[in-house]
Structure formats: C-alpha cells, structure tokens
Design an enzyme around this catalytic site. Structure first.
Site, PDB file in Angstrom:
ATOM      1  N   HIS A   1      45.331  41.488  43.312  1.00 28.36           N
ATOM      2  CA  HIS A   1      43.918  41.894  43.247  1.00 28.36           C
ATOM      3  C   HIS A   1      43.221  41.431  44.527  1.00 28.36           C
ATOM      4  CE1 HIS A   1      39.813  42.365  41.783  1.00 28.36           C
ATOM      5  NE2 HIS A   1      40.335  43.149  40.861  1.00 28.36           N
TER       6      HIS A   1
ATOM      7  N   ASP B   1      45.092  46.054  34.768  1.00 24.89           N
ATOM      8  CA  ASP B   1      45.909  47.236  34.445  1.00 24.89           C
ATOM      9  C   ASP B   1      47.298  46.905  33.917  1.00 24.89           C
ATOM     10  OD1 ASP B   1      44.279  48.427  37.291  1.00 24.89           O
ATOM     11  OD2 ASP B   1      44.047  49.308  35.291  1.00 24.89           O
TER      12      ASP B   1
HETATM   13  C1  SDX Z   1      41.867  47.529  39.982  1.00 18.99           C
HETATM   14  O1  SDX Z   1      38.432  45.757  43.084  1.00 18.99           O
HETATM   15  C2  SDX Z   1      38.490  45.669  41.821  1.00 18.99           C
HETATM   16  O2  SDX Z   1      37.774  44.891  41.193  1.00 18.99           O
HETATM   17  C3  SDX Z   1      39.456  46.627  41.158  1.00 18.99           C
HETATM   18  C4  SDX Z   1      39.584  46.496  39.639  1.00 18.99           C
HETATM   19  C5  SDX Z   1      38.305  46.883  38.937  1.00 18.99           C
HETATM   20  O3  SDX Z   1      38.084  46.412  37.800  1.00 18.99           O
HETATM   21  O4  SDX Z   1      37.582  47.749  39.466  1.00 18.99           O
HETATM   22  O5  SDX Z   1      39.925  45.164  39.293  1.00 18.99           O
HETATM   23  C6  SDX Z   1      40.676  47.436  39.096  1.00 18.99           C
HETATM   24  O6  SDX Z   1      41.920  48.372  40.819  1.00 18.99           O
HETATM   25  C7  SDX Z   1      42.976  46.513  39.825  1.00 18.99           C
HETATM   26  C8  SDX Z   1      44.119  46.701  40.877  1.00 18.99           C
HETATM   27  C9  SDX Z   1      45.064  47.792  40.361  1.00 18.99           C
HETATM   28  N1  SDX Z   1      46.064  48.127  41.418  1.00 18.99           N
HETATM   29  C10 SDX Z   1      47.349  47.734  41.296  1.00 18.99           C
HETATM   30  O7  SDX Z   1      47.803  47.061  40.358  1.00 18.99           O
HETATM   31  C11 SDX Z   1      48.258  48.233  42.423  1.00 18.99           C
HETATM   32  C12 SDX Z   1      49.184  47.099  42.865  1.00 18.99           C
HETATM   33  N2  SDX Z   1      48.384  46.071  43.558  1.00 18.99           N
HETATM   34  C13 SDX Z   1      48.330  46.122  44.980  1.00 18.99           C
HETATM   35  O8  SDX Z   1      48.459  47.390  45.547  1.00 18.99           O
HETATM   36  C14 SDX Z   1      47.269  45.209  45.594  1.00 18.99           C
HETATM   37  O9  SDX Z   1      47.405  43.991  45.004  1.00 18.99           O
HETATM   38  C15 SDX Z   1      45.807  45.629  45.516  1.00 18.99           C
HETATM   39  C16 SDX Z   1      45.596  47.016  46.016  1.00 18.99           C
HETATM   40  C17 SDX Z   1      45.319  45.514  44.125  1.00 18.99           C
HETATM   41  C18 SDX Z   1      45.021  44.654  46.389  1.00 18.99           C
HETATM   42  O10 SDX Z   1      45.391  44.886  47.688  1.00 18.99           O
HETATM   43  P1  SDX Z   1      44.849  43.949  48.886  1.00 18.99           P
HETATM   44  O11 SDX Z   1      43.759  43.053  48.439  1.00 18.99           O
HETATM   45  O12 SDX Z   1      44.581  44.848  50.054  1.00 18.99           O
HETATM   46  O13 SDX Z   1      46.047  42.990  49.155  1.00 18.99           O
HETATM   47  P2  SDX Z   1      47.116  43.209  50.279  1.00 18.99           P
HETATM   48  O14 SDX Z   1      47.648  44.598  50.187  1.00 18.99           O
HETATM   49  O15 SDX Z   1      46.534  42.745  51.573  1.00 18.99           O
HETATM   50  O16 SDX Z   1      48.283  42.210  49.810  1.00 18.99           O
HETATM   51  C19 SDX Z   1      48.374  40.891  50.306  1.00 18.99           C
HETATM   52  C20 SDX Z   1      49.861  40.547  50.263  1.00 18.99           C
HETATM   53  C21 SDX Z   1      50.712  41.555  51.028  1.00 18.99           C
HETATM   54  O17 SDX Z   1      51.894  40.895  51.427  1.00 18.99           O
HETATM   55  P3  SDX Z   1      52.002  40.355  53.007  1.00 18.99           P
HETATM   56  O18 SDX Z   1      51.723  41.553  53.874  1.00 18.99           O
HETATM   57  O19 SDX Z   1      50.926  39.277  53.123  1.00 18.99           O
HETATM   58  O20 SDX Z   1      53.403  39.821  53.104  1.00 18.99           O
HETATM   59  O21 SDX Z   1      50.318  40.615  48.900  1.00 18.99           O
HETATM   60  C22 SDX Z   1      51.282  41.633  48.782  1.00 18.99           C
HETATM   61  C23 SDX Z   1      51.104  42.549  49.967  1.00 18.99           C
HETATM   62  O22 SDX Z   1      52.321  43.217  50.276  1.00 18.99           O
HETATM   63  N3  SDX Z   1      51.016  42.334  47.516  1.00 18.99           N
HETATM   64  C24 SDX Z   1      51.949  42.747  46.679  1.00 18.99           C
HETATM   65  C25 SDX Z   1      51.259  43.311  45.596  1.00 18.99           C
HETATM   66  N4  SDX Z   1      49.939  43.239  45.830  1.00 18.99           N
HETATM   67  C26 SDX Z   1      49.791  42.635  47.027  1.00 18.99           C
HETATM   68  N5  SDX Z   1      53.302  42.688  46.733  1.00 18.99           N
HETATM   69  C27 SDX Z   1      53.961  43.212  45.670  1.00 18.99           C
HETATM   70  N6  SDX Z   1      53.365  43.763  44.583  1.00 18.99           N
HETATM   71  C28 SDX Z   1      52.014  43.840  44.525  1.00 18.99           C
HETATM   72  N7  SDX Z   1      51.425  44.399  43.462  1.00 18.99           N
END
Ligand code: SDX
Length: 436
Positions: A312, A369
């Site tokens: 998140h 989710d």
């Molecule tokens: C919602 O904003 C809100 O409040 C949203 C929400 C709401 O109520 O409105 O809470 C609802 O959208 C929840 C999120 C649902 N999405 C997912 O579950 C999709 C999977 N999650 C990721 O795609 C990600 O965690 C996000 C999109 C939710 C957040 O992305 P960020 O903040 O841009 O984080 P990032 O991509 O910069 O990740 C930081 C690190 C990275 O690794 P490094 O490059 O530092 O090595 O964490 C890793 C990412 O690769 N990472 C994950 C991961 N999420 C982040 N690695 C594996 N699996 C994951 N799910």
C-alpha cells in the site's frame, strides 16, 4: 476551509542559487506536517517534481485521517473499527458527507430519500440492452453514472444547495444500476427496489431474487455487506478520490466527476485488485497450491508478477480494514457453513509473506483487497462485480470530497506543472526534405 490556525510559527528554509527562501509550515490536527509551496515558483522560479505525488499534498481535508505507520483509519474522527461494528452503511454515508453521525430524524429523512430515488429512468433501463454481452460491469457503471447527468440536469446548477438529494440519488441509483447490470448479464428479469427493505437488503434482493427462487434476506449477509461497504467508504486522497477532485475542480457536475472516479478505481493496482486477488488464488489453487512459487515470483525484480492484495502507498503496517475483513471471512463462512479453500490459501500466503524479509523490509502487508473477494464470493457476488462493490462503498467518500472541494475557498482548477525533456525549438522541415 480556513487554514490560518494550522500555520506554525517556524518556517522551512530553502537555499536555491545562493539565495535563502522561507516557506510556511502547516501542522494538521493529527500532527502531520506540510511545507506550503504555493508561492515556490513565483518566488524562486522552481517547481517540485514528485512522480505519483508520493510526497505531495493536494488539499486540506476534514473527512478521513489515516496513519500508515500506526495503521489508523478514522472517518470524521471516528475509528473505523467502531463504525464497522456499530453502524449501518447508510449512517456512515451520511457521516462522510455531512460530517456528523445522523440523528434518528436525520437518518429517517436520508433513508426516505434513498427510497425515493431508488429507481432509474426507464429510458436508462434500455441502455443495458445496448451493451455487448459480457461488457465489464465497471465500464457499464461508469457509463450509466455519467448518463445520470443527462437525466437529472437540475442538480448541476447549484450542487451545494441540493447535496442531500444528490447524495441520496447517487448512492441509491448506483446500487440499482449495479444490480440491474448483473440481472442483464444473467439474462434474468430485473428486480426492482422495495420500499420496505434496507439499503443492503434491497441490493441483495435486487441481485439474487427470482420468481422461481425467492431470495431470503439473511441478516448475517446483510450485516457483512454493511461492514464491507463501510470499510470501503473513504480513504483520503487515493487515486480515484483524487481523480474525482481533479475532474470536479473544472466545475464538472458530480455525476461526471464520479464517473471518472469509477474509471480510476477500475485499475488492477487500485480497486481492481480485489478481483485480481481471487484470480491469483484460483490460479495458484489450479496449479496445485504451490503458493511459495508465487511468493518467489513476487520477490523477483525481473518478474512483473506482484502479490496482489499486498502492499500500500500509505500503510506500512497492517491495513486496519484487512484485519476486520479477515475476521469477517471466518464469521460469515462459518455462519453460512461454507468452506472455501481459497481462504485457507490466502491465510497461508499472508503467514509466509509476513515472515519473509522481502516483505518485511518493504513493509508490505495485506491491504483491503486481500480478503474482501472471499466474502463477496461467499455471498454470491460474481468476480467481475467485485470492483463494482468497491465503488458502491466508496461512493459517499467521493461525494464528500467533491462537496468539500466545492466548499473550499482555497480550491482552484487542478493543473500540475512539469519538467520538459523533449526537443528544444528547431526549424520546420518541409515534407520534401523529410526523406523516406
Ligand atoms: C487500494 O491509495 C489507497 O488508499 C488505495 C486503497 C483505497 O482504499 O483507496 O487502499 C485501495 O488500491 C489498495 C491497493 C490494491 N492494489 C494491489 O493490491 C496491487 C498490488 N500492490 C502493489 O501494486 C503496490 O503495493 C501498490 C500499487 C498498492 C502501491 O505501490 P507503491 O506505493 O507505488 O509502491 P512501490 O511500487 O513503490 O513498491 C515499493 C517496493 C517495490 O520494490 P523495490 O523496487 O523497492 O525493490 O515494494 C514492492 C515493489 O516492487 N512491492 C511489491 C508489492 N507491492 C510493492 N512487491 C511484490 N508484491 C506487491 N504487492
């Protein structure tokens, strides 16, 4: 929104090209700190760059407070656990839009409006016949909500005068549109809203009642649906809410602004994740249940796969909503005597991931989710409607933010700046000199 009281006596200092500038500091009600850069460009010629707005606040808001480090989520000051446990969704919708929990009289009036506005124009019912079979429900929802502004133009004139009607109209009609789209997809006759059913009972009846199999409203299911909609009610400046604000800032009517928010929510990185989680769990189950393979894929920087339902932008601790939903999974499946291997699989994945250094270092926890689809599945909602359910819940939050923006004297049309990295000015090249 009067911000004077939030400005701190001390200032931030910025030194650029040998000159020092003072920038005001604001401290919010819960201690969040911000540097006011509203005069940065006019004073220094500089803008800021912040992909994804990770460090950038777009407004001051009094609707929702969330603390990602401590896993706190409050709507208008009330902790989400209390609201989810003690309220109905209609009460919380009123709270989000109006700022206070409704009195008995206010709730009765609001519920009366929800009943009054539960029908959609019969000409709109024919729209469903024109969507190709298998059209994504989120596409239908976004289109139909936008079309509401054609059928109810009067609210565009002075929206703040009619906020009660607009709120009730949208929250009630979107529920009807969602249920009708399901009936159309099933090829079943439409079931119309009943005046004697509550908001959630009406939705379930409109979804699942048929003349040959009358739907029996189960209080366990009504209760968990209220809880799920409450938990999705608002989440401050998330992607879809910021979209509603940005579109609304051009003085676009509420329906079109909400329609844009629905489109943003559809994304698999946002509200589309609840459907993607179930699809991920089903895929793992189909392949024999080897979830560890997928956890390794999620950790592999060269593999685009992410553990959907984890991570998140703001929560770097447990998402409080996820904990409540996980417990509700056990309660509801137990009460309905349903066993779902996907729930066991989800719990195993959570347990392993939360002990894995990759997830620990990045502070990745289950988000809202991760478990919600298990419950939607148990109560009979089809997978492709899971994000529609998210939209139903988020509707009062979107409306509240749109209203707050319209009310806010500080608000201006949203228009971010950029750093240009394209070709510098160059002479025109006539067609004959452009080569092959
Ligand atoms: C919602 O904003 C809100 O409040 C949203 C929400 C709401 O109520 O409105 O809470 C609802 O959208 C929840 C999120 C649902 N999405 C997912 O579950 C999709 C999977 N999650 C990721 O795609 C990600 O965690 C996000 C999109 C939710 C957040 O992305 P960020 O903040 O841009 O984080 P990032 O991509 O910069 O990740 C930081 C690190 C990275 O690794 P490094 O490059 O530092 O090595 O964490 C890793 C990412 O690769 N990472 C994950 C991961 N999420 C982040 N690695 C594996 N699996 C994951 N799910």
């Amino acid at each position: 929104m009067k911000l004077e009281k939030y400005y701190a006596p001390e200032k931030a200092r910025l030194i650029v090209e040998g000159r020092e500038y003072e920038l005001p500091i604001l401290i919010g009600e819960e201690g969040e700190k911000a540097i006011d850069i509203s005069k940065l460009r006019s004073n220094t010629g500089y803008i800021t760059l912040d992909y994804g707005y990770i460090n950038t606040g777009s407004c001051a808001s009094a609707i929702t407070y969330l603390d990602g480090d401590r896993g706190i989520l409050n709507y208008r000051g009330y902790p989400i656990d209390d609201l989810a446990e003690k309220c109905t969704f209609v009460e919380v919708a009123y709270l989000l839009v109006h700022g206070s929990l409704p009195t008995v009289k206010q709730l009765k009036h609001f519920s009366g409006l929800l009943n009054k506005y539960a029908l959609i124009h019969e000409d709109m019912v024919h729209f469903f016949d024109r969507f190709p079979q298998g059209s994504p429900p989120m596409s239908i929802l976004s289109s139909m909500v936008n079309a509401l502004s054609v059928f109810y133009p009067e609210m565009i004139n002075d929206p703040l005068l009619q906020i009660d009607m607009m709120t009730a109209r949208l929250i009630s009609k979107v529920r009807t549109i969602a249920a009708f789209s399901y009936k159309k997809a099933m090829g079943h006759p439409l079931v119309y809203p009943r005046h004697d059913y509550s908001y959630c009972a009406n939705f379930l009846n409109m979804m699942f009642h048929t003349s040959v199999a009358p739907y029996e409203v189960n209080p366990v299911v009504v209760d968990v649906l209220n809880k799920l909609l409450i938990l999705h009610g608002d989440h401050e400046q998330n992607c879809s809410t910021s979209t509603v604000r940005l579109v609304g800032s051009a003085h676009v009517n509420l329906y079109a602004s909400i329609s844009a928010g629905i489109s943003a929510l559809w994304g698999p990185l946002h509200g589309g994740a609840n459907q993607a989680v179930i699809e991920m769990l089903e895929r793992i189950q189909h392949e024999g249940g080897n979830y560890r393979k997928y956890i390794e894929k999620a950790k592999d920087p060269n593999d685009p796969f992410r553990l959907v339902g984890f991570g998140h932008r703001v929560y770097k601790n447990h998402d409080p909503r996820s904990r409540i939903i996980k417990k509700a999974c056990d309660d509801v499946l137990g009460a309905l005597r349903i066993t779902d291997p996907l729930l066991d699989l989800a719990k195993e994945i959570e347990e392993v991931a939360l002990t894995d250094p990759y997830f620990i270092e990045r502070r990745l926890y289950p988000n809202v989710d991760f478990y919600s689809g298990i419950i939607y599945k148990a109560i009979g909602i089809p997978k492709d409607m899971f994000t529609v359910m998210f939209a139903l819940g988020r509707l009062p939050g979107w409306i509240a933010h749109w209203k707050e923006m319209w009310d806010d004297a500080n608000w201006r049309i949203g228009r971010p700046r950029q750093i240009y990295v394209g070709p510098v000015t160059r002479p025109f090249v006539p067609m004959e000199e452009r080569g092959e």
